[in-house]
Design a protein around this motif. Structure first.
Motif, PDB file in Angstrom:
ATOM      1  N   MET A 107      39.874  31.510  27.748  1.00 15.56           N
ATOM      2  CA  MET A 107      38.981  32.631  27.669  1.00 15.56           C
ATOM      3  C   MET A 107      37.541  32.217  27.980  1.00 15.56           C
ATOM      4  O   MET A 107      36.863  32.898  28.720  1.00 15.56           O
ATOM      5  N   LEU A 108      37.086  31.109  27.401  1.00 13.02           N
ATOM      6  CA  LEU A 108      35.739  30.620  27.669  1.00 13.02           C
ATOM      7  C   LEU A 108      35.784  29.532  28.725  1.00 13.02           C
ATOM      8  O   LEU A 108      36.627  28.642  28.676  1.00 13.02           O
ATOM      9  N   ASP A 109      34.834  29.601  29.649  1.00 12.69           N
ATOM     10  CA  ASP A 109      34.748  28.531  30.639  1.00 12.69           C
ATOM     11  C   ASP A 109      33.631  27.567  30.228  1.00 12.69           C
ATOM     12  O   ASP A 109      33.005  27.721  29.183  1.00 12.69           O
ATOM     13  N   ASP A 110      33.377  26.566  31.078  1.00 11.78           N
ATOM     14  CA  ASP A 110      32.378  25.553  30.742  1.00 11.78           C
ATOM     15  C   ASP A 110      30.978  26.152  30.567  1.00 11.78           C
ATOM     16  O   ASP A 110      30.222  25.726  29.696  1.00 11.78           O
ATOM     17  N   SER A 111      30.616  27.140  31.390  1.00 11.58           N
ATOM     18  CA  SER A 111      29.294  27.771  31.260  1.00 11.58           C
ATOM     19  C   SER A 111      29.171  28.497  29.924  1.00 11.58           C
ATOM     20  O   SER A 111      28.131  28.410  29.253  1.00 11.58           O
ATOM     21  N   ASP A 112      30.219  29.208  29.521  1.00  8.00           N
ATOM     22  CA  ASP A 112      30.201  29.899  28.229  1.00  8.00           C
ATOM     23  C   ASP A 112      30.021  28.892  27.092  1.00  8.00           C
ATOM     24  O   ASP A 112      29.223  29.108  26.168  1.00  8.00           O
ATOM     25  N   ARG A 113      30.761  27.801  27.152  1.00  8.87           N
ATOM     26  CA  ARG A 113      30.664  26.779  26.108  1.00  8.87           C
ATOM     27  C   ARG A 113      29.265  26.158  26.074  1.00  8.87           C
ATOM     28  O   ARG A 113      28.715  25.899  24.995  1.00  8.87           O
ATOM     29  N   ARG A 114      28.691  25.931  27.247  1.00  4.70           N
ATOM     30  CA  ARG A 114      27.333  25.384  27.321  1.00  4.70           C
ATOM     31  C   ARG A 114      26.333  26.351  26.682  1.00  4.70           C
ATOM     32  O   ARG A 114      25.466  25.949  25.906  1.00  4.70           O
ATOM     33  N   ILE A 115      26.468  27.631  26.993  1.00  9.91           N
ATOM     34  CA  ILE A 115      25.599  28.651  26.402  1.00  9.91           C
ATOM     35  C   ILE A 115      25.735  28.633  24.882  1.00  9.91           C
ATOM     36  O   ILE A 115      24.736  28.613  24.154  1.00  9.91           O
ATOM     37  N   LEU A 116      26.957  28.636  24.380  1.00  9.44           N
ATOM     38  CA  LEU A 116      27.196  28.652  22.937  1.00  9.44           C
ATOM     39  C   LEU A 116      26.672  27.385  22.255  1.00  9.44           C
ATOM     40  O   LEU A 116      26.111  27.458  21.153  1.00  9.44           O
ATOM     41  N   ARG A 117      26.850  26.219  22.902  1.00  8.75           N
ATOM     42  CA  ARG A 117      26.328  24.970  22.329  1.00  8.75           C
ATOM     43  C   ARG A 117      24.819  25.054  22.143  1.00  8.75           C
ATOM     44  O   ARG A 117      24.278  24.698  21.095  1.00  8.75           O
ATOM     45  N   HIS A 118      24.123  25.539  23.168  1.00  6.81           N
ATOM     46  CA  HIS A 118      22.664  25.625  23.089  1.00  6.81           C
ATOM     47  C   HIS A 118      22.230  26.696  22.084  1.00  6.81           C
ATOM     48  O   HIS A 118      21.231  26.508  21.382  1.00  6.81           O
ATOM     49  N   MET A 119      22.971  27.793  21.997  1.00  3.18           N
ATOM     50  CA  MET A 119      22.650  28.832  21.015  1.00  3.18           C
ATOM     51  C   MET A 119      22.811  28.303  19.594  1.00  3.18           C
ATOM     52  O   MET A 119      21.998  28.601  18.720  1.00  3.18           O
ATOM     53  N   GLN A 120      23.871  27.528  19.356  1.00  2.00           N
ATOM     54  CA  GLN A 120      24.091  26.960  18.026  1.00  2.00           C
ATOM     55  C   GLN A 120      22.995  25.954  17.679  1.00  2.00           C
ATOM     56  O   GLN A 120      22.531  25.904  16.542  1.00  2.00           O
ATOM     57  N   ALA A 121      22.582  25.164  18.659  1.00  2.00           N
ATOM     58  CA  ALA A 121      21.573  24.132  18.406  1.00  2.00           C
ATOM     59  C   ALA A 121      20.201  24.737  18.136  1.00  2.00           C
ATOM     60  O   ALA A 121      19.461  24.239  17.278  1.00  2.00           O
ATOM     61  N   GLU A 122      19.848  25.796  18.868  1.00  2.00           N
ATOM     62  CA  GLU A 122      18.537  26.442  18.718  1.00  2.00           C
ATOM     63  C   GLU A 122      18.700  27.950  18.803  1.00  2.00           C
ATOM     64  O   GLU A 122      18.462  28.545  19.852  1.00  2.00           O
ATOM     65  N   PRO A 123      19.090  28.609  17.718  1.00  2.00           N
ATOM     66  CA  PRO A 123      19.366  30.045  17.761  1.00  2.00           C
ATOM     67  C   PRO A 123      18.161  30.909  18.124  1.00  2.00           C
ATOM     68  O   PRO A 123      18.326  32.014  18.612  1.00  2.00           O
ATOM     69  N   GLU A 124      16.954  30.400  17.913  1.00  2.00           N
ATOM     70  CA  GLU A 124      15.759  31.188  18.201  1.00  2.00           C
ATOM     71  C   GLU A 124      15.217  30.959  19.614  1.00  2.00           C
ATOM     72  O   GLU A 124      14.163  31.482  19.974  1.00  2.00           O
ATOM     73  N   MET A 125      15.934  30.202  20.421  1.00  2.00           N
ATOM     74  CA  MET A 125      15.484  29.894  21.772  1.00  2.00           C
ATOM     75  C   MET A 125      15.369  31.170  22.611  1.00  2.00           C
ATOM     76  O   MET A 125      16.286  31.994  22.599  1.00  2.00           O
ATOM     77  N   LEU A 163      30.889  36.426  19.935  1.00  2.00           N
ATOM     78  CA  LEU A 163      29.586  36.502  19.261  1.00  2.00           C
ATOM     79  C   LEU A 163      29.598  37.734  18.379  1.00  2.00           C
ATOM     80  O   LEU A 163      29.746  38.847  18.865  1.00  2.00           O
ATOM     81  N   ARG A 164      29.431  37.518  17.093  1.00  2.00           N
ATOM     82  CA  ARG A 164      29.495  38.640  16.166  1.00  2.00           C
ATOM     83  C   ARG A 164      28.132  39.218  15.846  1.00  2.00           C
ATOM     84  O   ARG A 164      28.041  40.237  15.196  1.00  2.00           O
ATOM     85  N   GLY A 165      27.076  38.581  16.264  1.00  2.00           N
ATOM     86  CA  GLY A 165      25.752  39.118  16.006  1.00  2.00           C
ATOM     87  C   GLY A 165      24.755  38.026  15.685  1.00  2.00           C
ATOM     88  O   GLY A 165      25.081  36.849  15.643  1.00  2.00           O
ATOM     89  N   ARG A 191      24.191  21.904  -2.579  1.00  2.00           N
ATOM     90  CA  ARG A 191      24.876  22.215  -1.323  1.00  2.00           C
ATOM     91  C   ARG A 191      24.635  21.023  -0.407  1.00  2.00           C
ATOM     92  O   ARG A 191      23.516  20.783   0.010  1.00  2.00           O
ATOM     93  N   LEU A 192      25.679  20.265  -0.143  1.00  2.00           N
ATOM     94  CA  LEU A 192      25.549  19.048   0.632  1.00  2.00           C
ATOM     95  C   LEU A 192      25.728  19.261   2.127  1.00  2.00           C
ATOM     96  O   LEU A 192      25.233  18.466   2.927  1.00  2.00           O
ATOM     97  N   LYS A 193      26.446  20.310   2.488  1.00  2.00           N
ATOM     98  CA  LYS A 193      26.626  20.610   3.901  1.00  2.00           C
ATOM     99  C   LYS A 193      26.872  22.099   4.057  1.00  2.00           C
ATOM    100  O   LYS A 193      27.710  22.671   3.387  1.00  2.00           O
ATOM    101  N   THR A 194      26.115  22.701   4.938  1.00  2.00           N
ATOM    102  CA  THR A 194      26.353  24.079   5.347  1.00  2.00           C
ATOM    103  C   THR A 194      26.228  24.071   6.853  1.00  2.00           C
ATOM    104  O   THR A 194      25.152  23.853   7.392  1.00  2.00           O
ATOM    105  N   ASP A 195      27.339  24.269   7.525  1.00  2.00           N
ATOM    106  CA  ASP A 195      27.311  24.192   8.971  1.00  2.00           C
ATOM    107  C   ASP A 195      28.363  25.123   9.542  1.00  2.00           C
ATOM    108  O   ASP A 195      29.531  24.983   9.239  1.00  2.00           O
ATOM    109  N   GLU A 196      27.917  26.088  10.306  1.00  2.00           N
ATOM    110  CA  GLU A 196      28.852  27.010  10.936  1.00  2.00           C
ATOM    111  C   GLU A 196      29.009  26.743  12.422  1.00  2.00           C
ATOM    112  O   GLU A 196      29.584  27.531  13.148  1.00  2.00           O
ATOM    113  N   THR A 197      28.453  25.615  12.892  1.00  2.00           N
ATOM    114  CA  THR A 197      28.579  25.307  14.313  1.00  2.00           C
ATOM    115  C   THR A 197      29.971  24.785  14.616  1.00  2.00           C
ATOM    116  O   THR A 197      30.623  24.147  13.784  1.00  2.00           O
TER     117      THR A 197
END
Length: 151
Positions: free
Chosen positions: A1-19, A48-50, A142-148
Motif C-alpha cells: 500500500m505504501l511506497d518508498d516515497s510515502d514511507r519517507r514522508i511518514l518518517r520525516h513527519m514522525q521526526a519533526e511533526p511541526e515541519m 494518517l488519522r490526524g 514515564r520512561l518511554k512514550t513513543d508512537e513512531t
C-alpha cells in the motif's frame, strides 16, 4: 500500500511533526503538490488519522496519574458498553484500553493531587456500572512514550 516515497514522508513527519509542508516535501524528495496528494491519499486510507497536540499534564497542574485495572461483571450483556460509555464521560480519564483476560479494562486517570484523585475515584470511578474489581497502580515515572513506527 505504501511506497518508498510515502514511507519517507511518514518518517520525516514522525521526526519533526511541526515541519512546514515545503520543507517536508523537499526532505522527502517530492514536489509540494505531490506531497499534498500523497497526504490526502494517506488520510483517506486511514494511515494518517490526524494532527494532535500533546499536552504536558504536570505543566497544567495535574501531578497524579493512576492506572486502574478493572474487572467487569461479564454476566451482564452490556457491561463493556455501559462501562465505557460512563468512563468516557469522566474528564479525568485520559485513556481507556480493553483487554481479553482477567483484567477487562484499564483506565488512566489524572488528578491535580491526591485529594482530587480521591474525589474523582469515589465520586466518578466507583459509580461506573458493572465493576466487580479494581486494582490501582500509582504512576511513578514515564520512561518511554513513543508512537513512531520504524518505516
Amino acid at each position: 500500500m505504501l511506497d518508498d516515497s510515502d514511507r519517507r514522508i511518514l518518517r520525516h513527519m514522525q521526526a519533526e511533526p511541526e515541519m512546514p509542508a515545503a520543507d517536508l516535501a523537499e526532505r522527502a524528495g517530492v514536489t509540494s503538490s505531490t506531497l499534498a496528494r500523497r497526504l490526502d491519499r494517506m488520510r483517506s486510507a486511514g494511515v494518517l488519522r490526524g494532527v494532535r497536540g500533546v499536552i504536558n499534564w504536570p505543566a497544567l497542574g495535574y501531578e497524579v496519574e493512576v492506572s486502574l485495572r478493572i474487572t467487569l461483571d461479564k454476566t451482564q450483556g452490556r457491561a463493556f458498553d455501559d462501562f465505557i460509555e460512563g468512563a468516557r464521560a469522566v474528564p479525568e480519564v485520559i485513556e481507556i484500553q480493553t483487554f481479553l483476560g482477567q483484567v477487562d479494562v484499564r483506565l488512566s486517570v489524572i488528578a491535580r493531587d491526591m485529594p482530587h484523585y480521591q474525589q474523582v475515584y469515589r465520586d466518578r470511578v466507583l459509580t461506573l456500572p458493572h465493576i466487580t474489581d479494581i486494582e490501582a497502580l500509582m504512576h511513578v515515572a514515564r520512561l518511554k512514550t513513543d508512537e513512531t513506527l520504524p518505516l
